[in-house]
Write an enzyme that holds these catalytic residues in place. Sequence first.
Site, PDB file in Angstrom:
ATOM      1  N   PRO A 161      -5.148  -8.508   8.981  1.00 48.21           N
ATOM      2  CA  PRO A 161      -6.033  -9.111   7.970  1.00 48.21           C
ATOM      3  C   PRO A 161      -5.317 -10.166   7.115  1.00 48.21           C
ATOM      4  CG  PRO A 161      -6.310  -6.728   7.995  1.00 48.21           C
ATOM      5  CD  PRO A 161      -5.130  -7.042   8.892  1.00 48.21           C
ATOM      6  N   GLN A 213       1.562  -1.973   5.970  1.00 46.75           N
ATOM      7  CA  GLN A 213       1.779  -0.571   6.321  1.00 46.75           C
ATOM      8  C   GLN A 213       2.138  -0.392   7.803  1.00 46.75           C
ATOM      9  OE1 GLN A 213      -1.291   2.504   5.170  1.00 46.75           O
ATOM     10  NE2 GLN A 213       0.337   2.818   3.672  1.00 46.75           N
ATOM     11  N   PHE A 214       1.441  -1.127   8.655  1.00 45.67           N
ATOM     12  CA  PHE A 214       1.722  -1.098  10.098  1.00 45.67           C
ATOM     13  C   PHE A 214       1.449  -2.489  10.655  1.00 45.67           C
ATOM     14  CE2 PHE A 214       1.086   3.425   9.498  1.00 45.67           C
ATOM     15  CZ  PHE A 214       1.924   4.015  10.426  1.00 45.67           C
ATOM     16  N   HIS A 247      -1.210   1.464  15.822  1.00 45.32           N
ATOM     17  CA  HIS A 247       0.000   1.782  15.060  1.00 45.32           C
ATOM     18  C   HIS A 247       1.272   1.366  15.783  1.00 45.32           C
ATOM     19  CE1 HIS A 247      -2.945   4.283  12.989  1.00 45.32           C
ATOM     20  NE2 HIS A 247      -2.099   4.376  11.991  1.00 45.32           N
ATOM     21  N   ALA A 288      -5.775  -4.019   0.622  1.00 46.31           N
ATOM     22  CA  ALA A 288      -6.308  -5.263   1.186  1.00 46.31           C
ATOM     23  C   ALA A 288      -5.129  -6.164   1.530  1.00 46.31           C
ATOM     24  CB  ALA A 288      -7.233  -5.946   0.182  1.00 46.31           C
ATOM     25  N   GLU A 289      -4.879  -6.327   2.813  1.00 44.52           N
ATOM     26  CA  GLU A 289      -3.649  -7.006   3.238  1.00 44.52           C
ATOM     27  C   GLU A 289      -3.672  -8.506   2.960  1.00 44.52           C
ATOM     28  OE1 GLU A 289      -5.460  -4.919   5.039  1.00 44.52           O
ATOM     29  OE2 GLU A 289      -4.162  -3.153   5.003  1.00 44.52           O
ATOM     30  N   GLU A 304       0.845  -1.205   0.000  1.00 40.70           N
ATOM     31  CA  GLU A 304       0.000   0.000   0.000  1.00 40.70           C
ATOM     32  C   GLU A 304       0.877   1.251   0.000  1.00 40.70           C
ATOM     33  OE1 GLU A 304      -2.265  -0.791   3.534  1.00 40.70           O
ATOM     34  OE2 GLU A 304      -3.178  -2.576   2.643  1.00 40.70           O
TER      35      GLU A 304
END
Lengths: 339, 352
Positions: A89, A82-83, A129, A59-60, A29
């Site tokens: 997911p 991303q984190f 996060h 969408a992970e 992403e």
Amino acid sequence: MAPTSMAQALNAALRDAIAEDERVVVFGEDVGKLGGVFRITDGLQDAFGEDRCFDTPLAESGIAGFAVGMAMAGFRPVVEMQFDAFAFPAFEQVVSHVAKMRNRTRGAVALPMVIRIPFAGGIGGVEHHCDSSEAYYAHTPGLKVVTPSGAADAYSLLREAIEDPDPVVFLEPKKLYWSKEDVELPVTTEPIGRAAIRRRGRDATLIAYGPSVPLAMESAAAAAEEGWDVQVVDVRSLVPFDDETVTAAVRETGRCVVVQEAQGFAGVAAEIAARVQERCFHSLSAPVLRVSGFDVPYPPPKLEHSHLPNVDRVLDALARLQWDDQPDVKWLDAREGAA
Amino acid sequence: MEVSTVEWLPSSSPVQLPDPNHPAPEPSRLLAAYRAMVVGRRFDAQATTLTKQGRLAVYPSSRGQEACQVGAALSIGAQDWLFPTYRDSVALVTRGIDPVEVLTLLRGDWHCGYDVPSTRTAPQCTPLATQTLHAVGLAHGEARKGRDTVALALIGDGATSEGDFHEALNFAAVFRAPVVFLVQNNGYAISVPLAKQSVAPSLAHKGIGYGVRSEQVDGNDAAAVLSVLDTAVAHARSGGGPFLVEAHTYRMEAHTNADDAGRYRSPDEVEQWRQRDPIDRQERQLRESGHLDDTAVEQIAAEAEEFAVQVRSRMQAEPSTDPADLFRHVYAEPTPQLTEQLAQLRAEQEAL
Ligand SMILES: Cc1ncc(C[n+]2csc(CCOP(=O)(O)OP(=O)(O)O)c2C)c(N)n1
């Protein structure tokens, strides 16, 4: 030698890997034009084109599952989550497929891929996060799990992870992204599977990994002022785990504290403490202690300093290492309290 | 890319042949499909029997879904990839994979018994819908290597509710990956009927929101299934992007031999579907068009029987397993921890 941040080292590792191996593709992403929210993929799309570094839909699970298919087609995907908490997911794909494909196909299908995850806290991040997710991955057979604590290791471990025939979960301590180290890239450090002694000492051994290594080093420096000569081991590779280096380092001192930032219960430090105790019992002068975060959901920014292990917490543990051969008052008190 | 959503919408009712937009497959292919359905059903029945004899841990039957199973296997070539689920053993057998290797997973000596790279068939997938993403990634990877491979992903109606299915449709559309998704809508996800799974006009309609061309077909009409899949595969292969096909069919047996279908559906309903049996229908059509007679029917039945006899006798042999295999394929090289554990296991066994 130039001062290099971990972020720069990771970027250079990706750049060199893409340049040297046409199978390497980087995706996730915002990794394209933006260069990732932490800028780890900065400039890669410009330099190598959209085929080599591209954005995916948001969408992970999709990212991880797509990577499985691309690896089956002969690519070496390096995906960015991303984190930490937003990698969840993808958990089913990682645990049920990424980790197991080699096994269920009796070695016929390997999945050489890297899942990069910025993890852990200390950056004043809001909810979701700052999670420490290493134990979930380390608990999953079939995954290798590594985490660097400095720029040189970040470069070397990432290059090696990309070349590794097995899937590697690459955990990047986000609070260390901007910390600098004098290093000339490219650089090769100890291989995956080896721990490194970061400081020699005779009195006690601190074992740490990723975000906790700088804390262990600081604590060792502070301990020196108290008259304790403390050794620091950087685990680097949670899986495979380097029992040999770790146990040797503990036997040398007879005292051991394991430091992790994550919540303590059922964590990686618990595993390390158990292994050390099993293997070094007769060399130990005190029980193996753990220093960790509390067993609470990661706190809001204004409270994280109370949660995160700090030098005082480490020094306190060092102080409890039965230097006077007396039982640990902490547990004695607890027993009396219960009575 | 110009996409006409109207053209890409599925028909309002499942395609049946004859249909002006869907040419009937060649009689030779229909005959091959008939033969494969007969053999497949006999294999399926044999596998269920093997569960009763304790030779298989469990078996999910696809009885009633043969037109889909066979259609899937016959619509792609050897160079294409298939991503099957636990229910798709008949498709694998039709694809030419050794039936005993197909049954290895259910016999329990390993998780996948066939050679995945050489058969270009992914391991049968149990975590629902997860394989659809692998199909998309593989199809995209193959396309980037300049090959015209198509990946066919099989999935059930219930699994279309899983997030991975939706992520797969979306990824496939965005990357224009040459994937065909075949949903075998057999009415139930274990006990849960379709009405509780989705209120979409059809499951095929789920493609259109993602920009995926879609169609629905009578899944008990082998000719129609083949014809629609031919269109879908050609669309994907020629660079048109993904294609979603929903096949309306019915699972005649329980979810697996361990399930009790009487708790959630009526004998009447099952009987109604028996009237639409895909093999009977295909046989009737082939007889009417003069491509099948009593002799051929008997010959094919004998072939199917022989196939079952072979499977049964080969499955009587106790498979050999090696506990050291536990450690062999976790990583390319065993970790020091696994090497220690292997030594421990060896010592335990020597002590026996
Ligand atoms: C992620 C996941 N959730 C639950 C299950 C348990 N499960 C196995 S099969 C099944 C029903 C699936 O129904 P459907 O997709 O319609 O396929 P069918 O079995 O009818 O072929 C369920 C719930 C599973 N395998 N994977």
